[in-house]
Design a protein around this motif. Structure first.
Motif, PDB file in Angstrom:
ATOM      1  N   SER A   7      12.491  40.288  -9.003  1.00 24.32           N
ATOM      2  CA  SER A   7      12.864  39.464  -7.853  1.00 24.32           C
ATOM      3  C   SER A   7      13.427  38.113  -8.309  1.00 24.32           C
ATOM      4  N   THR A   8      12.835  37.537  -9.358  1.00 21.90           N
ATOM      5  CA  THR A   8      13.356  36.275  -9.904  1.00 21.90           C
ATOM      6  C   THR A   8      14.745  36.489 -10.486  1.00 21.90           C
ATOM      7  N   ALA A  68      22.525  33.437  -7.359  1.00 20.79           N
ATOM      8  CA  ALA A  68      23.018  32.077  -7.596  1.00 20.79           C
ATOM      9  C   ALA A  68      24.273  32.100  -8.458  1.00 20.79           C
ATOM     10  N   ALA A  69      24.255  32.940  -9.489  1.00 19.13           N
ATOM     11  CA  ALA A  69      25.418  33.034 -10.380  1.00 19.13           C
ATOM     12  C   ALA A  69      26.646  33.565  -9.645  1.00 19.13           C
ATOM     13  N   LEU A 120      22.022  26.626  -5.183  1.00 18.49           N
ATOM     14  CA  LEU A 120      20.806  25.826  -5.358  1.00 18.49           C
ATOM     15  C   LEU A 120      19.631  26.405  -4.583  1.00 18.49           C
ATOM     16  N   ASP A 121      19.906  26.902  -3.378  1.00 19.23           N
ATOM     17  CA  ASP A 121      18.839  27.479  -2.556  1.00 19.23           C
ATOM     18  C   ASP A 121      18.227  28.697  -3.241  1.00 19.23           C
ATOM     19  N   TYR A 122      19.077  29.579  -3.786  1.00 20.41           N
ATOM     20  CA  TYR A 122      18.571  30.764  -4.506  1.00 20.41           C
ATOM     21  C   TYR A 122      17.706  30.336  -5.696  1.00 20.41           C
ATOM     22  N   SER A 169      10.283  28.373  -7.051  1.00 29.94           N
ATOM     23  CA  SER A 169       9.056  28.395  -6.272  1.00 29.94           C
ATOM     24  C   SER A 169       8.201  29.608  -6.643  1.00 29.94           C
ATOM     25  N   ALA A 170       8.876  30.741  -6.891  1.00 34.01           N
ATOM     26  CA  ALA A 170       8.153  31.966  -7.258  1.00 34.01           C
ATOM     27  C   ALA A 170       7.725  31.957  -8.716  1.00 34.01           C
TER      28      ALA A 170
END
Length: 230
Positions: A101-102, A109-110, A125-127, A133-134
């Motif tokens: 998932s990470t 993002a890429a 940035l959000d991704y 966070s994870a």
């Protein structure tokens, strides 16, 4: 001997010397004499992290200097290979477990880099912030965030340049502390340095990344750009 003589009077650190010699590891040593006895200490050092991989010490009377030299060379020759193997294995075993998932969030993002504008940067940035966070101790995520933030600075997309710069430098410092020899972390550090104008340091870090993983295309492209810029 030639390497030692060349850097004899330098104040450069281990990483700079290793970069100039194109070496991943260095052997360092010191020789002292007290009351007619010689003490020779030497160590094997990983240039990426500054970690001491292995060390040894010998003591002999002054008149046995040449015997001491022979013993040191023999000890180095028989020990280095096994010590490096053990160190590399420990480095691999210490890496965090792969998390799909990470990884997916990093790849999302890429993908935003394909059409890079201010809106795409915010999505990227959000991704990455979701990934952080994870997995707050994941050095690849931290490195990717540092690159994203400094690219935004270089592109004029940042609404708070000073804050973003401090965040980026903090992320890359933490990433390098967590895994100083990971080629992707070194690549991220190199790109980050390039984006903030530290081109010489960028070249050094990207070269280190490619020494460890010669097949990393992004690092090769970034290094080519850095060399052209220089």
């Amino acid at each position: 001997y030639s390497s030692a003589k060349r850097f004899r009077s330098t104040t450069s650190g281990i990483d700079k010397i290793a970069s100039e010699l194109n070496a991943t590891y260095l052997v360092t040593g010191s020789l002292s004499e007290v009351d007619g006895r010689l003490t020779f200490r030497f160590a094997l050092v990983d240039s990426a992290s500054g970690t001491q991989v292995w060390s040894n010490k010998f003591e002999r009377p002054v008149e046995e200097l040449y015997d001491l030299q022979e013993q040191v060379v023999q000890d180095l020759a028989t020990s280095i290979f096994s010590e490096l193997q053990a160190f590399e294995i420990r480095s691999i075993e210490a890496k965090p477990a792969f998390d799909l998932s990470t990884y997916e969030l990093i790849q999302k993002a890429a993908s935003e880099q394909e059409v890079y504008d201010k809106v795409a940067r915010l999505r990227s940035l959000d991704y990455l912030e979701q990934a952080l966070s994870a997995a707050p101790e994941n050095p690849i995520v931290l490195g990717a965030l540092a690159v994203e933030l400094t690219q935004g600075l270089a592109s004029g997309f940042s609404d708070n340049p000073r804050q973003d710069l401090q965040l980026a430098l903090g992320y890359i410092q933490k990433a390098r502390g967590l895994d100083p020899r990971d080629p992707q972390v070194l690549m991220a550090a190199g790109i980050t340095q390039f984006m903030i104008g530290e081109t010489q340091e960028s070249e050094r870090l990207l070269s280190m990344s490619l020494q460890i993983d010669p097949n990393e295309a992004h690092a090769a492209a970034a290094l080519g750009l850095t060399k052209c810029y220089l």
